[in-house]
Write a protein that holds these residues in place. Sequence first.
Motif, PDB file in Angstrom:
ATOM      1  N   SER A   1       1.305  -7.539   1.185  1.00  0.00           N
ATOM      2  CA  SER A   1       1.345  -7.259   0.011  1.00  0.00           C
ATOM      3  C   SER A   1       1.056  -5.739  -0.698  1.00  0.00           C
ATOM      4  O   SER A   1       1.904  -5.394  -1.474  1.00  0.00           O
ATOM      5  CB  SER A   1      -0.164  -7.799  -0.769  1.00  0.00           C
ATOM      6  N   ALA A   2       0.543  -5.099   0.180  1.00  0.00           N
ATOM      7  CA  ALA A   2       0.484  -3.653   0.124  1.00  0.00           C
ATOM      8  C   ALA A   2       1.684  -3.061   0.244  1.00  0.00           C
ATOM      9  O   ALA A   2       2.047  -1.948  -0.397  1.00  0.00           O
ATOM     10  CB  ALA A   2      -0.683  -3.039   1.166  1.00  0.00           C
ATOM     11  N   ALA A   3       2.603  -3.580   1.210  1.00  0.00           N
ATOM     12  CA  ALA A   3       3.913  -2.888   1.523  1.00  0.00           C
ATOM     13  C   ALA A   3       4.740  -3.002   0.226  1.00  0.00           C
ATOM     14  O   ALA A   3       5.510  -2.238  -0.186  1.00  0.00           O
ATOM     15  CB  ALA A   3       4.588  -3.584   2.646  1.00  0.00           C
ATOM     16  N   ARG A   4       4.612  -4.321  -0.289  1.00  0.00           N
ATOM     17  CA  ARG A   4       5.356  -4.543  -1.545  1.00  0.00           C
ATOM     18  C   ARG A   4       5.106  -3.689  -2.816  1.00  0.00           C
ATOM     19  O   ARG A   4       5.755  -3.315  -3.584  1.00  0.00           O
ATOM     20  CB  ARG A   4       5.454  -6.077  -1.890  1.00  0.00           C
ATOM     21  N   ALA A   5       3.724  -3.481  -2.717  1.00  0.00           N
ATOM     22  CA  ALA A   5       3.345  -2.477  -3.858  1.00  0.00           C
ATOM     23  C   ALA A   5       3.748  -1.064  -3.686  1.00  0.00           C
ATOM     24  O   ALA A   5       3.134  -0.225  -4.444  1.00  0.00           O
ATOM     25  CB  ALA A   5       1.751  -2.691  -3.869  1.00  0.00           C
TER      26      ALA A   5
END
Length: 382
Positions: A46-50
């Motif tokens: 999720s952090a990567a996609r953000a």
Amino acid sequence: MNFALTEEELMIRDSARRMAGEQLGPLVATLDRGGGRQEFLDNLRSAARAGFASLCMDERYGGANATTVAMALAIDEVAYACPSTAVTLALTNMVTFILQAFGTDEQKDRYLRRFADGSYVSGAFALTEAGAGSDPASMKTRADLEDEGFVLNGEKIFCTSAEYAGLFVVWAVTDRSAPKGKGISLFLVEAGTPGLVVGKAENKMGQRGSATNTVIFEKCRIPRSALIGRLNDGFRIAVAELALGRIGIASLALGIARAALDRTKEHVKQRVQFGQSLANFQGLQWMIADREVDIEAARLLILNAAAKRDRGEPFAREASMAKLFASEAAHRVTDTAIQLHGGFGYVEDAGIERLARDARVTRIYEGASEVQRMIIARHALQ
């Protein structure tokens, strides 16, 4: 010097703060006890996609194209909530930095987007060896050139994220006759490549949510296209990476320190002894004041190093200063936090002892404090 943050930097900092508070903080105690691995990986994706795994990456590969200052702010905010997630993101950002700075167009096209879209939840560095820690030029892992590519043989230790990394950046000796540090090259090795064996995770003192593994290369065959940069030029790349990595670890240490001091300020205001709040005792006030100075000084050293890099100026000295001071300050702050919490600081429920354990390794990895002093002294005496 003007340290006013840009609108984009403020937006990235605030976004990281929200994500950390909502997603990462609630899981940190579970991670420390050895659970929550799937949730941890989901949070990394999720952090990567953000955008937090590719902060300084070019937009054409899906990155945020942010400043080094923004990266430092984001790692600080993530570490405030979960140091294990922060170290994973800091390391992944270093992997993408190396790829973007030294990789071929083909390598960048193939791998960078996988970090930006969460296909890879992390990257990993394979640099440290049992006999080559603070002295990486003494590494023994070798890459022998054959007709179809290179064959890797050797063993690396303390590889953060190794068991769930999608891509490894591996340093190996390619010219054993060259002077020390001159015959080392850098390679990309995908997870699952035959001959790449990831050992069990270490049982660590702190940052337990982040896996740290031994990685063994046993006749691991990789194509010639896996080479990053020029042959026998890998040590120079390692030095460049370590300078930027020190800004990331300094920011991580700062986040831990801020979390510990914020909890301590709330505790001394609420805790009553001898008929009054602990915050009314001058001796304790002075302890708080000293730690506030530590945190502000660390923040300014980090911002200075990051801003110099963003301006294209040499920043290795400043990065070492920031890493040295911030990591040592985190030790002082967490120790003071335990002291001012009294017995509550020594038991698990308050979370203060965990912060102290999480902070301890920041004085060791990405160059121990003693190594940072050597670098700073070398610059001072030139």
